[in-house]
Design a protein around this motif. Structure first.
Motif, PDB file in Angstrom:
ATOM      1  N   LEU A 151      53.355  22.570  55.615  1.00 30.02           N
ATOM      2  CA  LEU A 151      52.060  21.962  55.163  1.00 30.02           C
ATOM      3  C   LEU A 151      50.840  21.629  55.925  1.00 30.02           C
ATOM      4  N   ARG A 152      50.747  20.878  57.171  1.00 26.09           N
ATOM      5  CA  ARG A 152      50.470  20.460  58.621  1.00 26.09           C
ATOM      6  C   ARG A 152      49.495  21.767  58.663  1.00 26.09           C
ATOM      7  N   ASP A 153      50.292  22.690  58.696  1.00 24.29           N
ATOM      8  CA  ASP A 153      49.027  23.748  59.315  1.00 24.29           C
ATOM      9  C   ASP A 153      48.386  24.698  58.249  1.00 24.29           C
ATOM     10  N   LEU A 187      51.012  15.207  61.231  1.00 24.03           N
ATOM     11  CA  LEU A 187      52.530  14.786  61.527  1.00 24.03           C
ATOM     12  C   LEU A 187      53.027  13.005  61.712  1.00 24.03           C
ATOM     13  N   TYR A 188      51.541  12.779  62.315  1.00 25.46           N
ATOM     14  CA  TYR A 188      51.939  11.211  62.871  1.00 25.46           C
ATOM     15  C   TYR A 188      50.831  10.355  61.702  1.00 25.46           C
ATOM     16  N   SER A 189      50.495  10.597  60.317  1.00 23.75           N
ATOM     17  CA  SER A 189      50.029  10.252  59.979  1.00 23.75           C
ATOM     18  C   SER A 189      51.135   9.250  58.875  1.00 23.75           C
ATOM     19  N   ASP A 190      50.648   7.787  58.167  1.00 21.80           N
ATOM     20  CA  ASP A 190      51.682   7.184  57.567  1.00 21.80           C
ATOM     21  C   ASP A 190      51.373   7.843  56.330  1.00 21.80           C
ATOM     22  N   VAL A 191      53.392   7.786  56.115  1.00 30.39           N
ATOM     23  CA  VAL A 191      54.439   8.313  54.744  1.00 30.39           C
ATOM     24  C   VAL A 191      53.656   8.225  53.567  1.00 30.39           C
ATOM     25  N   THR A 192      53.625   6.265  54.024  1.00 27.62           N
ATOM     26  CA  THR A 192      53.009   5.621  53.002  1.00 27.62           C
ATOM     27  C   THR A 192      51.497   6.428  51.997  1.00 27.62           C
ATOM     28  N   THR A 193      50.856   6.803  52.999  1.00 29.54           N
ATOM     29  CA  THR A 193      49.384   6.709  51.868  1.00 29.54           C
ATOM     30  C   THR A 193      49.753   8.271  50.572  1.00 29.54           C
ATOM     31  N   LYS A 249      54.635  14.944  46.662  1.00 24.52           N
ATOM     32  CA  LYS A 249      53.376  14.963  46.725  1.00 24.52           C
ATOM     33  C   LYS A 249      52.304  15.648  47.215  1.00 24.52           C
ATOM     34  N   VAL A 250      52.446  15.791  49.076  1.00 25.62           N
ATOM     35  CA  VAL A 250      51.695  16.241  48.963  1.00 25.62           C
ATOM     36  C   VAL A 250      50.947  17.448  48.406  1.00 25.62           C
ATOM     37  N   MET A 279      58.007  29.178  49.787  1.00 26.56           N
ATOM     38  CA  MET A 279      57.316  28.812  51.419  1.00 26.56           C
ATOM     39  C   MET A 279      58.493  29.840  52.229  1.00 26.56           C
ATOM     40  N   ILE A 280      59.598  29.576  52.232  1.00 27.15           N
ATOM     41  CA  ILE A 280      61.315  30.050  53.184  1.00 27.15           C
ATOM     42  C   ILE A 280      61.755  31.208  52.425  1.00 27.15           C
ATOM     43  N   LEU A 281      62.427  31.134  51.611  1.00 28.79           N
ATOM     44  CA  LEU A 281      63.535  31.495  50.649  1.00 28.79           C
ATOM     45  C   LEU A 281      62.769  32.925  49.529  1.00 28.79           C
TER      46      LEU A 281
END
Length: 519
Positions: free
Chosen positions: A125-127, A134-140, A223-224, A236-238
């Motif tokens: 999801l980052r890519d 990855l260093y974003s505040d997760v509560t956003t 949520k993302v 995405m994987i399986l």
């Protein structure tokens, strides 16, 4: 011969002091400065060389688990193949017959190995740009996450910290009896319970293994992506990897290995609800081997495979430690790092009612081991895991056997490149490089001599007829890391006069604009 620059001479002296050895025939006592090679061996070659070791592994594990209830399956993976797979014990203690023997397609619960999937989806999801950093505040994206911070520094909790056990969140989800009965509390109830709890450590300061943290990560990813964790996992994987026997529930019940306590009590198949992204999955040794191969075989940008879910740059980032202890162990995202001879294993263990699992990789040499057990608490599991880790060391000792070296591609007339080459790197002095024919592991090679070092020159006819690249493939482990960063990988182009004779060389990336004239 004189070295081309004082720095190289200094580095050469340092490396010789730390790594004295001789790898070359027909040359002074010199070290070949290598770059880490790809293993020479193919899976079929390794399997032949390891036949005795694999036979011994079968005997060892048979002895270790002979008094266990349930079953154990071990897969040994190398490159893009499972080179050994063996089942020990049965799927169901109340059944019999050959179809009851566990094997690579038997379904087990994998507990916390589930965290590998959640971390992988975070990176995907980052890519894709869905997560800024990855260093974003997760509560956003997950404002429901509220927990008391009793510490002076009020740091935000980030995606990266949740994946690497550095968030400071407590170990377990606040859901009564989750280990024995599962968790059917609603997400709102979980968040309400969390709001009355406190962080264990300030975020980002100290590792605290946290099932809760990875569970929160999974819910933040929902949520993302605007999708459920289960659906993301499938698409995405399986599905891309063909992991048809992996999921939040066993898809073929007659393939399920029944889970047991050490006394033979049948374990309840619990659903851990909110905590599913940290430990809910069922899988097989063969399915987990597919995941392992997709990671290991795509980590080298020069040799990508076709089943890549993450690019090589992201995979190398994923393999990096986040926190290291003094003994060489540590945490990644969500790897548990274990040092063995020459390598650091990226491992992830898992356990849940009636089951244990281990996912163990040495991605630098594309080797790994998958272990599944349908007994939680059987004392043999730790010993089987240690035996699996030792097998990676045994396997690695054969990956660079010199009889498996591919033939060296060289020009027909090596002698025309041999000689001394003089140039002016600094005013007021002449610097000399020399080229000679040598022998490495019984094969003829072209060597460039720099002070007390010799570097191997790999022919690159696809780039130009007389183009070589400074290399050192063929010697492992690294004997001279001090010099490798500045020289290895640089291109050497030999020059010809109008009659076609070699009369000079240039090393543009190392000494721009300087021509070394053959004397």
């Amino acid at each position: 011969m004189r070295v081309a620059a004082p720095l190289l001479l200094c580095l050469a002296s340092l490396a010789n002091a730390f790594f004295p050895s001789s790898y070359l025939k027909g040359a002074p006592s010199q070290d070949l400065c290598p770059i880490p090679p790809d293993p020479y061996a193919s899976p079929s070659q390794v399997k032949v060389k390891l036949m005795t070791a694999l036979e011994q592994l079968t005997k060892d594990i048979s002895e270790l688990v002979k008094n266990d209830v349930g079953g154990t399956v071990v897969n040994v993976v190398y490159r893009d193949a499972v080179i050994w797979s063996k089942g020990f014990g049965v799927k169901n203690m109340s059944a019999s017959g050959p179809e009851n023997i566990v094997d690579g397609d038997s379904i087990f619960r994998i507990g916390s190995v589930t965290k590998v999937f959640t971390a992988m989806m975070m990176l995907q999801l980052r890519d894709m740009g869905s997560i800024d950093s990855l260093y974003s505040d997760v509560t956003t994206v997950l404002p429901e996450l509220k927990i008391k911070n009793p510490f002076k520094h009020k740091r935000s909790i980030t995606f990266d910290q949740l994946a690497s056990h550095m968030s400071g969140l407590p170990r377990e989800t606040p859901c009564p009896s989750i280990f024995f009965e599962g968790c059917n509390a609603s997400f709102n109830e979980i968040y309400a319970n969390l709001s009355r709890m406190e962080l264990t450590y300030p975020p980002g300061t100290w590792p605290q293994y946290s099932n809760l943290g990875v569970a929160v990560l999974g819910r933040a990813l929902e949520k993302v992506a605007g999708d459920t964790w289960e659906h993301m996992l499938e698409r995405m994987i399986l599905k891309p990897l063909g992991m048809s026997s992996t999921g939040i529930k066993p898809n073929v019940m007659n393939h399920l290995a029944v889970g047991y306590a050490p006394d033979g009590t049948v374990a309840k198949l619990i659903d851990i609800g909110f905590e599913a992204p940290a430990g809910q999955l069922y899988s097989t040794a063969n399915d987990l081997s597919k995941l392992m191969m997709s990671i290991m075989n795509n980590i080298d940008p020069l040799f990508p495979s076709n089943n890549s879910l993450l690019d090589s740059e992201t995979l190398r980032e994923w393999m990096q430690p986040v926190y290291m202890y003094k003994d060489g162990r540590g945490f990644g995202r969500p790897w548990e790092l274990v040092p063995i001879t020459n390598y650091t294993l990226r491992t992830k263990g898992g356990s849940i009612n009636g089951y244990s699992a281990e996912f163990i990789m040495a991605p630098e040499i594309k080797t790994g081991v998958v272990i599944m057990s349908s007994c939680l608490g059987c004392p043999s599991f730790r010993n089987v895991t240690e035996r699996g880790m030792a097998m990676i060391s045994t396997l690695s000792s054969h990956l660079f056997d010199t009889d498996l070296l591919p033939p060296v591609n060289l020009p027909l007339n090596l002698q025309e490149f041999v000689g001394s080459y003089t140039g002016k790197v600094f005013p007021g002095r002449k610097d000399v490089l020399s080229v000679a024919v040598g022998e490495l592991h019984g094969q003829k090679v072209l060597l460039g001599h720099l002070g007390d070092f010799a570097v191997k020159l790999d022919w690159k006819p696809d780039m130009a007829k007389d183009m070589f690249q400074i290399s050192g493939r063929g010697s492992w482990p690294l004997p001279c890391p001090f010099i490798s960063a500045g020289m290895l990988g640089q291109y050497v182009e030999f020059l010809r006069d109008t009659s076609g004779e070699i009369n000079g060389m240039i090393i543009e990336g190392l000494f721009p604009g300087i021509i070394f004239v053959k004397s």
